[in-house]
Design a protein around this motif. Structure first.
Motif, PDB file in Angstrom:
ATOM      1  N   PRO A  82     -12.203   2.866   3.774  1.00 31.69           N
ATOM      2  CA  PRO A  82     -13.189   1.906   3.264  1.00 31.69           C
ATOM      3  C   PRO A  82     -12.914   1.431   1.844  1.00 31.69           C
ATOM      4  O   PRO A  82     -13.363   0.347   1.459  1.00 31.69           O
ATOM      5  N   GLU A  83     -12.142   2.235   1.082  1.00 32.49           N
ATOM      6  CA  GLU A  83     -11.935   1.908  -0.339  1.00 32.49           C
ATOM      7  C   GLU A  83     -10.850   0.853  -0.573  1.00 32.49           C
ATOM      8  O   GLU A  83     -10.643   0.418  -1.703  1.00 32.49           O
ATOM      9  N   LEU A  84     -10.146   0.411   0.498  1.00 30.55           N
ATOM     10  CA  LEU A  84      -8.965  -0.422   0.248  1.00 30.55           C
ATOM     11  C   LEU A  84      -9.201  -1.931   0.175  1.00 30.55           C
ATOM     12  O   LEU A  84      -8.257  -2.693   0.001  1.00 30.55           O
ATOM     13  N   LEU A 105       5.384  -2.396  -6.623  1.00 28.71           N
ATOM     14  CA  LEU A 105       5.383  -1.013  -6.138  1.00 28.71           C
ATOM     15  C   LEU A 105       3.955  -0.483  -6.216  1.00 28.71           C
ATOM     16  O   LEU A 105       3.311  -0.575  -7.279  1.00 28.71           O
ATOM     17  N   ASP A 106       3.452   0.077  -5.122  1.00 32.40           N
ATOM     18  CA  ASP A 106       2.135   0.720  -5.163  1.00 32.40           C
ATOM     19  C   ASP A 106       2.140   1.821  -6.230  1.00 32.40           C
ATOM     20  O   ASP A 106       3.180   2.455  -6.470  1.00 32.40           O
ATOM     21  N   ALA A 107       0.950   2.103  -6.784  1.00 27.04           N
ATOM     22  CA  ALA A 107       0.851   3.157  -7.796  1.00 27.04           C
ATOM     23  C   ALA A 107       1.085   4.545  -7.204  1.00 27.04           C
ATOM     24  O   ALA A 107       1.270   5.517  -7.949  1.00 27.04           O
ATOM     25  N   ASP A 108       1.091   4.660  -5.877  1.00 21.39           N
ATOM     26  CA  ASP A 108       1.342   5.964  -5.249  1.00 21.39           C
ATOM     27  C   ASP A 108       2.795   6.068  -4.763  1.00 21.39           C
ATOM     28  O   ASP A 108       3.069   6.745  -3.779  1.00 21.39           O
TER      29      ASP A 108
HETATM   30  N1  UDP Z   1      -5.308   0.650  -5.592  1.00 26.39           N
HETATM   31  C1  UDP Z   1      -6.076   0.759  -6.738  1.00 26.39           C
HETATM   32  N2  UDP Z   1      -7.348   1.245  -6.648  1.00 26.39           N
HETATM   33  C2  UDP Z   1      -7.903   1.663  -5.479  1.00 26.39           C
HETATM   34  C3  UDP Z   1      -7.124   1.571  -4.312  1.00 26.39           C
HETATM   35  C4  UDP Z   1      -5.834   1.077  -4.403  1.00 26.39           C
HETATM   36  O1  UDP Z   1      -5.601   0.422  -7.818  1.00 26.39           O
HETATM   37  O2  UDP Z   1      -9.066   2.106  -5.492  1.00 26.39           O
HETATM   38  C5  UDP Z   1      -3.959   0.065  -5.688  1.00 26.39           C
HETATM   39  C6  UDP Z   1      -2.881   1.084  -6.063  1.00 26.39           C
HETATM   40  O3  UDP Z   1      -1.805   0.417  -6.690  1.00 26.39           O
HETATM   41  C7  UDP Z   1      -2.481   1.579  -4.709  1.00 26.39           C
HETATM   42  C8  UDP Z   1      -2.482   0.300  -3.887  1.00 26.39           C
HETATM   43  O4  UDP Z   1      -3.591  -0.438  -4.402  1.00 26.39           O
HETATM   44  O5  UDP Z   1      -1.251   2.256  -4.708  1.00 26.39           O
HETATM   45  C9  UDP Z   1      -2.647   0.463  -2.379  1.00 26.39           C
HETATM   46  O6  UDP Z   1      -3.584   1.493  -2.066  1.00 26.39           O
HETATM   47  P1  UDP Z   1      -3.103   2.892  -1.495  1.00 26.39           P
HETATM   48  O7  UDP Z   1      -1.787   3.210  -2.093  1.00 26.39           O
HETATM   49  O8  UDP Z   1      -4.210   3.878  -1.680  1.00 26.39           O
HETATM   50  O9  UDP Z   1      -2.922   2.536   0.040  1.00 26.39           O
HETATM   51  P2  UDP Z   1      -2.003   3.348   1.087  1.00 26.39           P
HETATM   52  O10 UDP Z   1      -0.597   3.165   0.620  1.00 26.39           O
HETATM   53  O11 UDP Z   1      -2.456   4.761   1.070  1.00 26.39           O
HETATM   54  O12 UDP Z   1      -2.264   2.672   2.397  1.00 26.39           O
END
Ligand code: UDP
Ligand code: GLC
Ligand code: MN
Length: 341
Positions: A82-84, A105-108
């Motif tokens: 839900p947070e995305l 690049l995603d922050a993760d």
């Molecule tokens: N992100 C953010 N705040 C949030 C959720 C996501 O800044 O509350 C950014 C962050 O860069 C993150 C990217 O959006 O890496 C995508 O979300 P996430 O990596 O959690 O998605 P997943 O790769 O797990 O599907």
């Protein structure tokens, strides 16, 4: 030292302080691997001042953007995330028009080797999503900033929405030719290795693991939610994930190694002052209950086993395991006999 390239940048996004921990480690991992490109981060107003100060020690360019949220609860529920909705904020990256080309690049994500060669690729390049390989994963992609593209993306969001409620569904609709049109736009999986999923194809991980360049910690088990034991320098997953289902611990460990060696000392240096970042939300534990594991103890062996380090000739040999099972069976038989008496 290699010349810095001014008009190309790696870009990430953080909308809160939690994701900033990820961004700090990501940026540091790019630097540790000798990137010659600019490092840019987009932050929303929610990111605290102390965190921005920390980010400025790693990133060249900190850009404040307005949060963009899909508010698409129905599709996000399908994704069980839900947070995305907030990941629509990623779209602002197309507005960074002082750069001629960028890599998002995603922050993760965590960079393990230099990936500057990604700038040889064209928009829109990305790696397949392991959940649905005809779609790309939007955690790593090459793009060309352009106000026109940004406006078309917003238009596409209004007209078609996003089938996962986040940026990935929208981007796959917009760049729908990716699956079939040009194989050069398919990044190899080693540029976006989703560590919890590929674990299900362990033989490939053993065969190609050495060449992995970027690890992506998708899902809710982000590295900063793991517990790091400061006495043993080891990590363990959050309780609700448990051993076996999360990310491969060696990659989470690699994330924490960067955090402990480069990020934590800098945060501590700023501690106490006006720019204090609080560790409260991180699980740094050094209590007696998590005292160092004895080398060779069953807990230590279990930990190594779970990381794929099997001591076939020694403590994990067939004989030892057989001996252990026999001991257990004999012990149980003995207990039963005692009960009967
Ligand atoms: N992100 C953010 N705040 C949030 C959720 C996501 O800044 O509350 C950014 C962050 O860069 C993150 C990217 O959006 O890496 C995508 O979300 P996430 O990596 O959690 O998605 P997943 O790769 O797990 O599907
Ligand atoms: C994906 C991607 C992530 C994206 C999210 C929402 O799984 O890993 O980068 O933000 O879904 O679409
Ligand atoms: Mn991600």
């Amino acid at each position: 030292m290699a010349r810095r390239v001014e008009d190309q940048a790696f870009v990430t996004l953080a909308t809160n302080d939690q994701y900033c921990y990820g961004a700090l480690v990501l940026g540091q991992s790019l630097r540790d691997n000798g990137t010659t490109r600019q490092l840019a981060i987009m932050v929303t107003p929610q990111v605290s001042q102390p965190m921005r100060q920390q980010l400025s020690l790693v990133y060249d360019d900190i850009r404040q953007v307005d949060p963009l949220d899909s508010h698409d609860e129905a599709h996000l529920a399908l994704l069980t995330r839900p947070e995305l909705g907030i990941t629509f904020s990623k779209l602002h990256c197309w507005r960074l028009t002082q750069y001629s080309k960028c890599v998002f690049l995603d922050a993760d994500t965590l960079v393990l080797h230099n990936v500057d060669d990604l700038f040889d690729r064209e928009e829109f390049s990305a790696a397949p999503d392991v959940g649905w390989p005809d779609c790309f994963n939007s955690g790593v992609f090459v793009f060309k900033p352009s106000e026109d593209t940004y406006n078309s993306l917003l238009q596409c969001a209004v007209t078609h929405g996003s089938f996962d409620g986040g940026d990935q569904g929208l981007l796959n609709t917009f760049f729908s030719g990716w699956a079939t049109q040009d194989i050069r736009k398919h990044l190899p999986f080693i540029y976006n290795m989703t560590s919890n999923i590929s674990y299900t194809y362990k033989p490939a991980l053993l065969r190609f693991g050495e060449s992995i360049k970027i690890v992506h910690f998708i899902g809710t088990a982000k590295p900063w939610r793991y517990t790091y034991n400061t006495l043993t320098s080891t990590v363990s997953p959050p309780a609700e994930i448990g051993h076996g289902n999360g990310h491969q611990l060696s990659y989470v460990q690699a994330w924490w190694n960067v955090f402990m060696s480069s990020i934590k000392p800098r945060i501590e240096q700023a501690q106490g002052g006006e720019l204090a970042v609080h560790f409260d939300s991180l699980n740094l534990e050094s209590s007696v209950s998590s005292a160092p594991r004895e080398p060779g103890s069953p807990r230590t062996r279990q930990h190594a086993w779970e990381q794929g380090e099997v001591d076939y000739m020694g403590s994990d040999s067939f004989e030892k395991i057989h001996e252990h099972i026999q001991e257990k069976i004999n012990g149980e038989d003995k207990d039963k006999d005692d009960e009967k008496k």
